[in-house]
Design a protein around this motif. Structure first.
Motif: not given
Length: 214
Positions: A141-147, A151-159, A188-199
């Motif tokens: 089940s986890q293999a079928k869902t790639d977070p 996320a990529l699809k969501a960003i493309q949809t937002a764009r 931006f902070d969640v994806v590429g931010g400088a803090d330790g909680n970014s992707l």
């Protein structure tokens, strides 16, 4: 109105009140007369009958003639594909055969044939034994869902939504106070931010992304 059953037919009766003295009678009484005769397996009221009945009479006849007939049809339909019903009948007949065998034994081959047929019935335990273990099922089940792919699809949809004008154009002044800008800052902070909680930091920790200066 009331209904009488005669063989495989339902007879519909009304009653008419005969007042005292109308026919040299010493007291009033209800005289029944037949209105219609229906097959017992009638599923819907015939149009001719429906036309001469009151609303209350139509409801009464449908509830007492048509509804039971429809239920019987539905029961037969379900039984045609219901293995449980067949097994219950098989159990009942097997118990009857056991009682009857006290007066005359049964050839071994007959019992063996029944037992062989029962082994072909797909049971719940056999079905569960064919399922993968819980940890394997979870992994599949986890293999079928790639977070990250989600996320990529969501960003493309937002764009695409931004380009299509979903958020309009930014105002000439006070851009940073708009909800759209605030959402982008959080993304931006969640994806590429400088803090330790970014992707990006998470990927760097796992070695999938390079750290500046290294």
């Amino acid at each position: 109105m009331y209904i009488k059953t005669r063989g495989q037919r339902k007879l519909l009766y009304r009653s008419k009140w005969v007042r005292k003295g109308a026919a040299d009678n010493t007291h009033g009484y209800a005289k029944p007369y037949k209105v219609w005769s229906l097959p017992a397996d009638t599923l819907e009221l015939p149009a001719e009958l429906s036309a001469i009945l009151t609303m209350e009479e139509r409801v009464f006849v449908d509830a007492n003639v048509c509804a039971p007939a429809r239920l019987e049809v539905e029961t037969v339909r379900k039984n045609e594909v219901d293995p449980i019903w067949r097994l219950e009948e098989a159990e009942r007949l097997a118990l009857e055969a056991a009682r009857c065998s006290e007066r005359g034994v049964v050839p071994d081959g007959k019992v063996a044939a029944v037992q062989s047929a029962l082994l072909k019935v797909k049971t719940m335990s056999a079905f569960k034994s064919q399922l993968p273990p819980a940890d394997e099922a979870t992994s599949a089940s986890q293999a079928k869902t790639d977070p990250m792919r989600e996320a990529l699809k969501a960003i493309q949809t937002a764009r695409d939504a931004v380009l299509a004008g979903r958020y309009g154009n930014a105002p000439l002044e006070g851009v940073r106070s708009t909800q759209t800008y605030k959402l982008w800052s959080e993304i931006f902070d969640v994806v590429g931010g400088a803090d330790g909680n970014s992707l990006m930091r998470a990927l760097q920790t796992r070695g999938f992304a390079k750290t500046r200066g290294k």
